[in-house]
Design an enzyme around this catalytic site. Structure first.
Site, PDB file in Angstrom:
ATOM      1  N   CYS A   2      10.073 -52.947 -28.689  1.00  0.00           N
ATOM      2  CA  CYS A   2      10.343 -53.039 -27.254  1.00  0.00           C
ATOM      3  C   CYS A   2      11.153 -51.821 -26.843  1.00  0.00           C
ATOM      4  O   CYS A   2      11.483 -50.978 -27.671  1.00  0.00           O
ATOM      5  CB  CYS A   2      11.122 -54.301 -26.954  1.00  0.00           C
ATOM      6  SG  CYS A   2      10.383 -55.779 -27.658  1.00  0.00           S
ATOM      7  N   ARG A  27       4.361 -46.779 -23.382  1.00  0.00           N
ATOM      8  CA  ARG A  27       3.965 -47.504 -24.589  1.00  0.00           C
ATOM      9  C   ARG A  27       3.278 -48.824 -24.250  1.00  0.00           C
ATOM     10  O   ARG A  27       2.675 -49.447 -25.119  1.00  0.00           O
ATOM     11  CB  ARG A  27       5.206 -47.785 -25.450  1.00  0.00           C
ATOM     12  CG  ARG A  27       5.785 -46.522 -26.025  1.00  0.00           C
ATOM     13  CD  ARG A  27       7.263 -46.592 -26.287  1.00  0.00           C
ATOM     14  NE  ARG A  27       7.675 -47.814 -26.959  1.00  0.00           N
ATOM     15  CZ  ARG A  27       8.558 -47.858 -27.942  1.00  0.00           C
ATOM     16  NH1 ARG A  27       9.090 -46.751 -28.377  1.00  0.00           N
ATOM     17  NH2 ARG A  27       8.914 -48.976 -28.480  1.00  0.00           N
ATOM     18  N   TRP A  83       7.762 -56.077 -25.718  1.00  0.00           N
ATOM     19  CA  TRP A  83       6.454 -56.139 -26.398  1.00  0.00           C
ATOM     20  C   TRP A  83       6.566 -57.387 -27.249  1.00  0.00           C
ATOM     21  O   TRP A  83       7.235 -57.405 -28.271  1.00  0.00           O
ATOM     22  CB  TRP A  83       6.265 -54.870 -27.241  1.00  0.00           C
ATOM     23  CG  TRP A  83       5.090 -54.873 -28.151  1.00  0.00           C
ATOM     24  CD1 TRP A  83       5.042 -55.341 -29.430  1.00  0.00           C
ATOM     25  CD2 TRP A  83       3.788 -54.355 -27.879  1.00  0.00           C
ATOM     26  NE1 TRP A  83       3.799 -55.154 -29.958  1.00  0.00           N
ATOM     27  CE2 TRP A  83       3.011 -54.561 -29.046  1.00  0.00           C
ATOM     28  CE3 TRP A  83       3.198 -53.751 -26.770  1.00  0.00           C
ATOM     29  CZ2 TRP A  83       1.672 -54.159 -29.124  1.00  0.00           C
ATOM     30  CZ3 TRP A  83       1.868 -53.364 -26.857  1.00  0.00           C
ATOM     31  CH2 TRP A  83       1.124 -53.561 -28.020  1.00  0.00           C
ATOM     32  N   ASN A 107      15.749 -55.628 -29.803  1.00  0.00           N
ATOM     33  CA  ASN A 107      14.475 -55.195 -30.392  1.00  0.00           C
ATOM     34  C   ASN A 107      14.475 -55.661 -31.834  1.00  0.00           C
ATOM     35  O   ASN A 107      15.508 -55.561 -32.492  1.00  0.00           O
ATOM     36  CB  ASN A 107      14.362 -53.667 -30.430  1.00  0.00           C
ATOM     37  CG  ASN A 107      13.941 -53.099 -29.111  1.00  0.00           C
ATOM     38  OD1 ASN A 107      13.757 -53.832 -28.155  1.00  0.00           O
ATOM     39  ND2 ASN A 107      13.807 -51.794 -29.057  1.00  0.00           N
ATOM     40  N   GLY A 108      13.318 -56.079 -32.324  1.00  0.00           N
ATOM     41  CA  GLY A 108      13.243 -56.474 -33.728  1.00  0.00           C
ATOM     42  C   GLY A 108      12.837 -57.924 -33.863  1.00  0.00           C
ATOM     43  O   GLY A 108      12.374 -58.543 -32.896  1.00  0.00           O
ATOM     44  N   GLU A 490     -13.520 -45.796 -43.407  1.00  0.00           N
ATOM     45  CA  GLU A 490     -12.430 -45.539 -42.465  1.00  0.00           C
ATOM     46  C   GLU A 490     -12.099 -44.036 -42.428  1.00  0.00           C
ATOM     47  O   GLU A 490     -11.867 -43.469 -41.356  1.00  0.00           O
ATOM     48  CB  GLU A 490     -11.204 -46.381 -42.865  1.00  0.00           C
ATOM     49  CG  GLU A 490      -9.949 -46.180 -42.037  1.00  0.00           C
ATOM     50  CD  GLU A 490     -10.090 -46.513 -40.553  1.00  0.00           C
ATOM     51  OE1 GLU A 490     -11.130 -47.033 -40.132  1.00  0.00           O
ATOM     52  OE2 GLU A 490      -9.138 -46.203 -39.812  1.00  0.00           O
ATOM     53  N   LYS A 494     -12.382 -41.808 -39.029  1.00  0.00           N
ATOM     54  CA  LYS A 494     -11.247 -41.035 -38.469  1.00  0.00           C
ATOM     55  C   LYS A 494     -11.673 -39.596 -38.235  1.00  0.00           C
ATOM     56  O   LYS A 494     -11.388 -39.009 -37.193  1.00  0.00           O
ATOM     57  CB  LYS A 494     -10.032 -41.042 -39.413  1.00  0.00           C
ATOM     58  CG  LYS A 494      -9.246 -42.308 -39.514  1.00  0.00           C
ATOM     59  CD  LYS A 494      -8.454 -42.671 -38.288  1.00  0.00           C
ATOM     60  CE  LYS A 494      -9.256 -43.560 -37.379  1.00  0.00           C
ATOM     61  NZ  LYS A 494      -9.139 -44.971 -37.526  1.00  0.00           N
ATOM     62  N   GLU A 497     -14.168 -39.336 -35.213  1.00  0.00           N
ATOM     63  CA  GLU A 497     -13.714 -39.617 -33.853  1.00  0.00           C
ATOM     64  C   GLU A 497     -12.729 -38.592 -33.313  1.00  0.00           C
ATOM     65  O   GLU A 497     -12.721 -38.347 -32.112  1.00  0.00           O
ATOM     66  CB  GLU A 497     -13.203 -41.053 -33.682  1.00  0.00           C
ATOM     67  CG  GLU A 497     -11.946 -41.431 -34.391  1.00  0.00           C
ATOM     68  CD  GLU A 497     -11.532 -42.887 -34.084  1.00  0.00           C
ATOM     69  OE1 GLU A 497     -10.854 -43.462 -34.924  1.00  0.00           O
ATOM     70  OE2 GLU A 497     -11.871 -43.435 -33.022  1.00  0.00           O
ATOM     71  N   HIS A 513     -29.181 -43.297 -54.380  1.00  0.00           N
ATOM     72  CA  HIS A 513     -30.327 -43.931 -53.722  1.00  0.00           C
ATOM     73  C   HIS A 513     -30.662 -43.259 -52.394  1.00  0.00           C
ATOM     74  O   HIS A 513     -31.325 -43.848 -51.549  1.00  0.00           O
ATOM     75  CB  HIS A 513     -30.064 -45.422 -53.515  1.00  0.00           C
ATOM     76  CG  HIS A 513     -29.876 -46.155 -54.788  1.00  0.00           C
ATOM     77  ND1 HIS A 513     -30.904 -46.486 -55.640  1.00  0.00           N
ATOM     78  CD2 HIS A 513     -28.741 -46.572 -55.406  1.00  0.00           C
ATOM     79  CE1 HIS A 513     -30.420 -47.099 -56.711  1.00  0.00           C
ATOM     80  NE2 HIS A 513     -29.097 -47.155 -56.590  1.00  0.00           N
ATOM     81  N   LYS A 613      -9.272 -46.493 -25.743  1.00  0.00           N
ATOM     82  CA  LYS A 613      -8.434 -47.207 -26.716  1.00  0.00           C
ATOM     83  C   LYS A 613      -8.931 -48.628 -26.935  1.00  0.00           C
ATOM     84  O   LYS A 613      -8.964 -49.120 -28.046  1.00  0.00           O
ATOM     85  CB  LYS A 613      -6.967 -47.204 -26.259  1.00  0.00           C
ATOM     86  CG  LYS A 613      -6.016 -47.849 -27.244  1.00  0.00           C
ATOM     87  CD  LYS A 613      -5.916 -47.068 -28.554  1.00  0.00           C
ATOM     88  CE  LYS A 613      -5.124 -47.789 -29.610  1.00  0.00           C
ATOM     89  NZ  LYS A 613      -5.423 -47.300 -30.969  1.00  0.00           N
TER      90      LYS A 613
HETATM   91  C1  AGP Z   1     -10.508 -46.740 -34.358  1.00  0.00           C
HETATM   92  O1  AGP Z   1      -9.881 -45.562 -34.635  1.00  0.00           O
HETATM   93  C2  AGP Z   1     -11.178 -46.856 -33.069  1.00  0.00           C
HETATM   94  N1  AGP Z   1     -10.506 -46.302 -31.999  1.00  0.00           N
HETATM   95  C3  AGP Z   1     -11.994 -48.096 -32.832  1.00  0.00           C
HETATM   96  O2  AGP Z   1     -12.947 -48.161 -33.857  1.00  0.00           O
HETATM   97  C4  AGP Z   1     -11.265 -49.471 -32.755  1.00  0.00           C
HETATM   98  O3  AGP Z   1     -10.768 -49.811 -34.021  1.00  0.00           O
HETATM   99  C5  AGP Z   1     -12.237 -50.533 -32.239  1.00  0.00           C
HETATM  100  O4  AGP Z   1     -12.671 -50.189 -30.948  1.00  0.00           O
HETATM  101  C6  AGP Z   1     -11.670 -51.918 -32.260  1.00  0.00           C
HETATM  102  O5  AGP Z   1     -10.595 -52.051 -31.374  1.00  0.00           O
HETATM  103  P1  AGP Z   1      -9.660 -53.321 -31.417  1.00  0.00           P
HETATM  104  O6  AGP Z   1      -9.015 -53.341 -32.772  1.00  0.00           O
HETATM  105  O7  AGP Z   1      -8.678 -53.106 -30.319  1.00  0.00           O
HETATM  106  O8  AGP Z   1     -10.509 -54.526 -31.224  1.00  0.00           O
END
Ligand code: AGP
Length: 618
Positions: A2, A27, A83, A107-108, A490, A494, A497, A513, A613
């Site tokens: 928070c 935030r 938060w 906070n915490g 993953e 990363k 993206e 394969h 996001k």
């Molecule tokens: C990850 O780096 C992405 N930005 C994206 O794949 C994200 O994880 C996905 O859209 C799921 O979002 P959420 O966890 O908010 O559901």
């Protein structure tokens, strides 16, 4: 995670507190509040939602910047943006919290809040919120009523608190001081000649002063206008303040160049936050506070189905390994967008788990609705308290990653994996599929994890160098086996993206394969593997296949060795760690690799093109 601000000095206090909270609002928060002392009484305003709601309330009450109604002389107040962790976002749960002559922002997470609540109730305390903070306020007030000073009351209360806290406390009887206590949650105090400012984050008060006193764990400070006295127990701590030279934008990022890097470095802390209060080491027990299934119901589950999107889906794949290995129950993992349209077979013996950082992803939300309509028991692993997914699911395991600003998910991913691990151990304990010795060992692995992650972060410079060396390549292959296959996925995601480089994640055993045709010196291969059991043997034969076709190997593994250096062009070794913790530990170099490639290529790291996001549309 928070936001806290406090002020004592000659200026009008509410406008100053609001100005500080505005600096923290980027935030994203769910409620806010401010309180000050007026002639021995608290004046308090709180409101659910964004800070703008609180500002509206203040101006409706005639509390504008120009007419705050405070008496002249020294003014004192505290403010907070929340938060949520304990208790849904709402006005009653918003801080500050008042108990008798005490007013607190915090906070915490207070871990022993249930035991304290019970004890304080027996002493006549009445609670109006669901927060752990209100319990801390009552505990301080309880000690204060014994006739001791405010600082002694905070000392006595914090001696009983378990968990993490930055507590900022004022008393209507001592309107010339603010007492601050810190444990595992940041808090700073800035001073000028005749004022003092308190904040959870430096940016909140940077426009007023650059002279900062940064409190350390276990310290308590008594702060007056222009003065700060720091104590550890009864002993005075003498420490020079630091002068902050960052510009305000850098300060928001805690001195890091990008939020993504800041969030990568926050991982040891948020991992701790996610398991804190949920493990009982001694008794080998897991406690998940919002799990609505009894041990009997956990025992009778026939199947588990987990969904998520993107990074959350990768976390779900790791969870499958944990749950199947520890709790011996069949787990299926689906993309949310696939699950919702494929007429899944689900019934009341199925536990359906939705994994989502934001709790707002449209496909995951619809899948959850579908599973619930089909009669499944539902559970969300989610970061945002009060989000749509957390409200819809029957049970919740919150990840305590705090606000994640960077579009590329990093700290949310590792906390999802930790939450899944806790759930797997809880299932194992209920289903008696692990002995208490093994349960204890697995808990111990988790307790050691934050230190391992801190240690692996030391590879940052080495990874940055590798990123510059390979940063112009246009194709990468990421390979991993078993529990590390999702980590290869993953790592590739990363890189895609944020650096816009084509990258594919594949199970190592599948390379021959098909993808082996891609191998050339233009396609570096990132091999992610641990070296226990057959894993080194298998990884070695994969690396030989790549090397003999001219591929350049970047090995990301737990230990370095000579034979490895003969095969791999680069070796990033994270150090020895339990194999169950490898998914988290080996993710860190991959996050850093993607980050440094993106910086090298000059892309917009925190807000990559075409991405949002949270994806709240189909
Ligand atoms: C990850 O780096 C992405 N930005 C994206 O794949 C994200 O994880 C996905 O859209 C799921 O979002 P959420 O966890 O908010 O559901």
């Amino acid at each position: 995670m928070c936001g806290i601000v406090g002020y004592i000095g000659p200026k009008k206090v509410f406008p100053l507190l609001i100005g500080g909270l505005e600096k923290l609002e980027y935030r994203g928060y769910d409620s806010a509040g401010v309180a000050r002392i007026d002639k021995g009484r608290f004046t308090i305003f709180r409101s659910e939602g964004k800070l703008s709601n609180l500002k509206l309330k203040l101006s409706t009450a005639g509390e504008s910047a120009e007419s705050c109604g405070c008496p002249d002389g020294v003014q004192i107040g505290i403010g907070h943006t929340r938060w949520a962790t304990h208790g849904r976002p709402s006005e009653v749960n918003a801080h500050p919290h008042i108990a008798g002559r005490i007013c607190v922002v915090h906070n915490g997470i207070v871990e022993n809040y249930l035991a304290l609540r019970e004890r304080l109730s027996q002493h006549g305390a009445k609670f109006s919120s669901d927060t752990d903070t209100e319990i801390a306020a009552h505990l301080i007030n309880y000690h204060y009523d014994r006739g001791i000073s405010l600082i002694d009351a905070v000392r006595a209360a914090t001696a009983e608190l378990e968990g993490s806290y930055a507590l900022v406390v004022i008393s209507s009887d001592e309107p010339d001081r603010i007492v601050v206590a810190k444990n595992a949650t940041p808090v700073v105090a800035g001073t000028t000649e005749n004022e003092a400012f308190i904040a959870s984050d430096i940016p909140a008060i940077l426009e007023h002063t650059r002279t900062m006193h940064i409190l350390e764990d276990g310290e308590i400070a008594e702060i007056k206008a222009g003065e700060i006295h720091i104590y550890r127990g009864e002993d005075k701590v003498e420490r020079e303040p630091v002068t902050i030279t960052w510009d305000p934008i850098t300060a928001e990022k805690g001195g890091y160049r990008h939020f993504m890097l800041k969030e990568i470095y926050e991982q040891p802390q948020v991992i701790t936050d996610t398991f804190r209060g949920r493990i009982d080491h001694g008794k080998a027990k897991i406690h998940l506070e919002d799990l609505k299934l009894t041990d009997g119901e956990l025992r009778s589950l026939k199947r588990i189905c987990i969904v998520g999107c993107g990074t959350a889906w990768h976390a779900a794949l790791v969870m499958k390994f944990y749950i199947e290995r520890f709790a011996r129950i069949n787990v299926e993992v689906d993309y949310s967008s696939e699950f919702r349209y494929r007429e899944p077979v689900i019934d009341q013996d199925t536990l359906f788990i939705a994994v989502s950082q934001s709790g707002e992803t449209a496909d995951t939300l619809s899948s959850l609705q579908l599973a619930s309509d089909l009669g499944a028991r539902t559970l969300a692993i989610c970061n945002v308290v009060g989000s749509s997914i957390s409200r819809k699911a029957e049970s919740i395991v919150y990840t305590h990653a705090g606000p994640e600003i960077s579009v590329a998910s990093t700290k949310a991913f590792v906390t999802q994996v930790v939450a899944g691990y806790l759930l797997a151990l809880k299932l194992a304990s209920a289903r008696e599929t692990l002995s208490s010795e093994e349960l204890s060992e697995r808990i111990e692995d988790l307790v050691l994890l934050p230190n391992h992650v801190t240690r692996v972060l030391e590879c940052d410079k080495q990874v940055a160098k590798i990123a510059r060396k390979y940063g112009r390549k246009e194709d990468f292959l990421f390979l991993g086996r078993g529990i590390l296959y999702p980590i290869a996925l993953e790592g590739a995601l990363k890189l895609k993206e944020i650096s816009y480089v084509h990258a594919e994640g594949y199970p190592s055993g599948e390379m021959k394969h098909g993808p082996i045709a891609l191998i050339s010196e233009e396609t570096p291969v990132v091999m992610v593997f641990g070296q226990d059991g057959v894993n080194l043997e298998k990884a070695t034969s994969n690396m030989m296949e790549v090397e003999s076709r001219g591929g350049q190997i970047i090995a990301v593994t737990d230990r370095g060795s000579n034979s490895l250096s003969d095969l791999a062009w680069e070796v990033v070794s994270a150090g020895e760690v339990s194999r169950y913790m490898l998914p988290v530990v080996l993710t860190v170099p991959l996050q850093l690799f993607a980050y440094h490639v993106a910086v090298y290529r000059g892309t917009d790291v925190d807000q990559p093109r075409n991405l949002a996001k949270s994806v709240t549309v189909e």
